[in-house]
Design an enzyme around this catalytic site. Structure first.
Site, PDB file in Angstrom:
ATOM      1  N   LYS A 286      44.744  40.016  90.323  1.00  0.00           N
ATOM      2  CA  LYS A 286      44.434  39.628  91.611  1.00  0.00           C
ATOM      3  C   LYS A 286      45.248  40.148  92.371  1.00  0.00           C
ATOM      4  CE  LYS A 286      44.073  35.106  91.284  1.00  0.00           C
ATOM      5  NZ  LYS A 286      44.624  35.018  89.808  1.00  0.00           N
TER       6      LYS A 286
ATOM      7  N   ARG B 262      55.384  41.043  83.464  1.00  0.00           N
ATOM      8  CA  ARG B 262      55.318  41.089  85.084  1.00  0.00           C
ATOM      9  C   ARG B 262      56.974  41.098  85.310  1.00  0.00           C
ATOM     10  NH1 ARG B 262      51.538  37.944  88.815  1.00  0.00           N
ATOM     11  NH2 ARG B 262      52.347  36.221  87.487  1.00  0.00           N
TER      12      ARG B 262
ATOM     13  N   ARG C   3      49.446  27.208  82.302  1.00  0.00           N
ATOM     14  CA  ARG C   3      48.904  27.685  83.454  1.00  0.00           C
ATOM     15  C   ARG C   3      47.492  28.125  83.099  1.00  0.00           C
ATOM     16  NH1 ARG C   3      52.528  32.516  85.563  1.00  0.00           N
ATOM     17  NH2 ARG C   3      50.934  32.649  87.315  1.00  0.00           N
TER      18      ARG C   3
ATOM     19  N   ARG D  80      59.409  35.806  86.847  1.00  0.00           N
ATOM     20  CA  ARG D  80      59.341  34.570  87.421  1.00  0.00           C
ATOM     21  C   ARG D  80      59.227  33.372  86.555  1.00  0.00           C
ATOM     22  NH1 ARG D  80      53.524  35.065  90.626  1.00  0.00           N
ATOM     23  NH2 ARG D  80      53.216  33.013  89.450  1.00  0.00           N
TER      24      ARG D  80
ATOM     25  N   ARG E 118      41.404  26.927  94.165  1.00  0.00           N
ATOM     26  CA  ARG E 118      41.588  26.806  92.955  1.00  0.00           C
ATOM     27  C   ARG E 118      40.546  25.669  92.166  1.00  0.00           C
ATOM     28  NH1 ARG E 118      46.602  29.826  92.392  1.00  0.00           N
ATOM     29  NH2 ARG E 118      47.395  30.208  90.285  1.00  0.00           N
TER      30      ARG E 118
HETATM   31  P1  AMP Z   1      50.112  32.146  91.527  1.00  0.00           P
HETATM   32  O1  AMP Z   1      51.124  33.031  92.124  1.00  0.00           O
HETATM   33  O2  AMP Z   1      48.833  32.215  92.105  1.00  0.00           O
HETATM   34  O3  AMP Z   1      49.782  32.304  89.915  1.00  0.00           O
HETATM   35  O4  AMP Z   1      50.454  30.610  91.760  1.00  0.00           O
HETATM   36  C1  AMP Z   1      51.801  30.195  91.263  1.00  0.00           C
HETATM   37  C2  AMP Z   1      51.638  28.545  91.248  1.00  0.00           C
HETATM   38  O5  AMP Z   1      51.581  28.187  92.882  1.00  0.00           O
HETATM   39  C3  AMP Z   1      50.411  27.977  90.370  1.00  0.00           C
HETATM   40  O6  AMP Z   1      50.706  27.852  89.077  1.00  0.00           O
HETATM   41  C4  AMP Z   1      50.469  26.469  91.169  1.00  0.00           C
HETATM   42  O7  AMP Z   1      51.618  25.646  90.664  1.00  0.00           O
HETATM   43  C5  AMP Z   1      50.930  27.084  92.495  1.00  0.00           C
HETATM   44  N1  AMP Z   1      49.676  27.259  93.308  1.00  0.00           N
HETATM   45  C6  AMP Z   1      49.247  28.549  93.916  1.00  0.00           C
HETATM   46  N2  AMP Z   1      47.951  28.454  94.712  1.00  0.00           N
HETATM   47  C7  AMP Z   1      47.569  27.052  94.556  1.00  0.00           C
HETATM   48  C8  AMP Z   1      46.535  26.583  94.804  1.00  0.00           C
HETATM   49  N3  AMP Z   1      45.340  27.114  95.372  1.00  0.00           N
HETATM   50  N4  AMP Z   1      46.162  25.260  94.482  1.00  0.00           N
HETATM   51  C9  AMP Z   1      47.258  24.596  93.662  1.00  0.00           C
HETATM   52  N5  AMP Z   1      48.437  25.261  93.108  1.00  0.00           N
HETATM   53  C10 AMP Z   1      48.653  26.503  93.873  1.00  0.00           C
END
Ligand code: AMP
Length: 231
Positions: A19, A133, A177, A166, A94
């Site tokens: 994404k 990554r 996740r 990360r 989400r």
């Molecule tokens: P991402 O970079 O989108 O994979 O997000 C990394 C982490 O941030 C996720 O595993 C969640 O812990 C948190 N996170 C990001 N976006 C959201 C969201 N819309 N709702 C809840 N947690 C989020």
């Protein structure tokens, strides 16, 4: 400007679906603002803000940060002037409550979502992408050890910063996740399907090929004008 009008787009798919990479292409091609809740939360963690301190424990275990927290930072971000021309929402919403909050926030500004791109991605590909990554510790640019390597091993091409993995891309957290995504996002797909906004794309495709498919889809749907896509 290539978009026909103000254009608001959600990118939906598991971690590792690509994404963020597609958001990069789309931003460049259609001059939209890329807003990623994951990026904003990581920034808050880095800065040690109250939000960051609260979010970090959820993020490091692969759980979702509470809806109220992410919605607040998203609504604040949307209110800034640079979001007026259209936004790519990456990693938000989400959950269904988040989707409803986003609808409400958009309605208040007399805006709406034009399309939700659903990245159908196999678990094998997602895990491969997440485990390979690497991210620049300084400017946050993403790389992949084999698919998108930097010119110089471990060093960011853009700013010379050091590339790191990360915390939540480590195998223990990746598994959770993906589980959390499956549990929490199933209803969201149905929510957007019912609204007639969901369009499925193949998240397993190499990045450039997938972008070409998305661009073709947008043209077919009349979401962007004919002509150069800026690539
Ligand atoms: P991402 O970079 O989108 O994979 O997000 C990394 C982490 O941030 C996720 O595993 C969640 O812990 C948190 N996170 C990001 N976006 C959201 C969201 N819309 N709702 C809840 N947690 C989020």
């Amino acid at each position: 400007m290539m978009v026909n009008k103000e254009f608001n787009l959600v990118l939906l798919g598991p971690p590792g679906a690509g994404k963020g990479t597609q958001a990069g292409y789309l931003t460049k091609a259609y001059h939209l603002l890329h807003v990623s809740t994951g990026d904003m939360l990581r920034e808050a963690v880095k800065e040690g803000t109250e939000t960051g301190i609260e979010a970090e424990k959820y993020m490091n275990s692969g759980e979702l940060v509470p809806d109220s927290v992410v919605t607040r930072i998203m609504v604040e971000r949307m209110a800034k002037p640079d979001a007026a021309g259209g936004v790519i929402f990456d990693g938000y919403p989400r959950t269904v409550p988040q989707a409803k909050s986003l609808d409400d926030a958009l309605i208040k500004e007399e805006r709406s979502l034009n399309v939700v791109l659903y990245f159908e991605t196999t678990e094998k590909v997602a895990i491969e992408r997440l485990s390979g990554r690497r991210v620049c510790g300084k400017c946050n640019k993403n790389y992949h050890v084999t698919n998108m390597p930097p010119t110089k091993d471990g060093i960011c091409d853009v700013c010379g910063g050091e590339l790191i993995q990360r915390e939540d891309d480590k195998p223990e957290t990746v598994k959770n996740r993906l589980t959390v995504y499956k549990e929490r996002t199933k209803d969201l797909i149905e929510y957007y399907m019912k609204k007639g906004l969901l369009r499925e794309v193949n998240g397993d495709l190499p990045a450039k090929q997938l972008f070409d498919d998305i661009d073709a889809l947008f043209r077919q749907e009349g979401l962007i004008n004919d002509g150069d896509n800026g690539q």
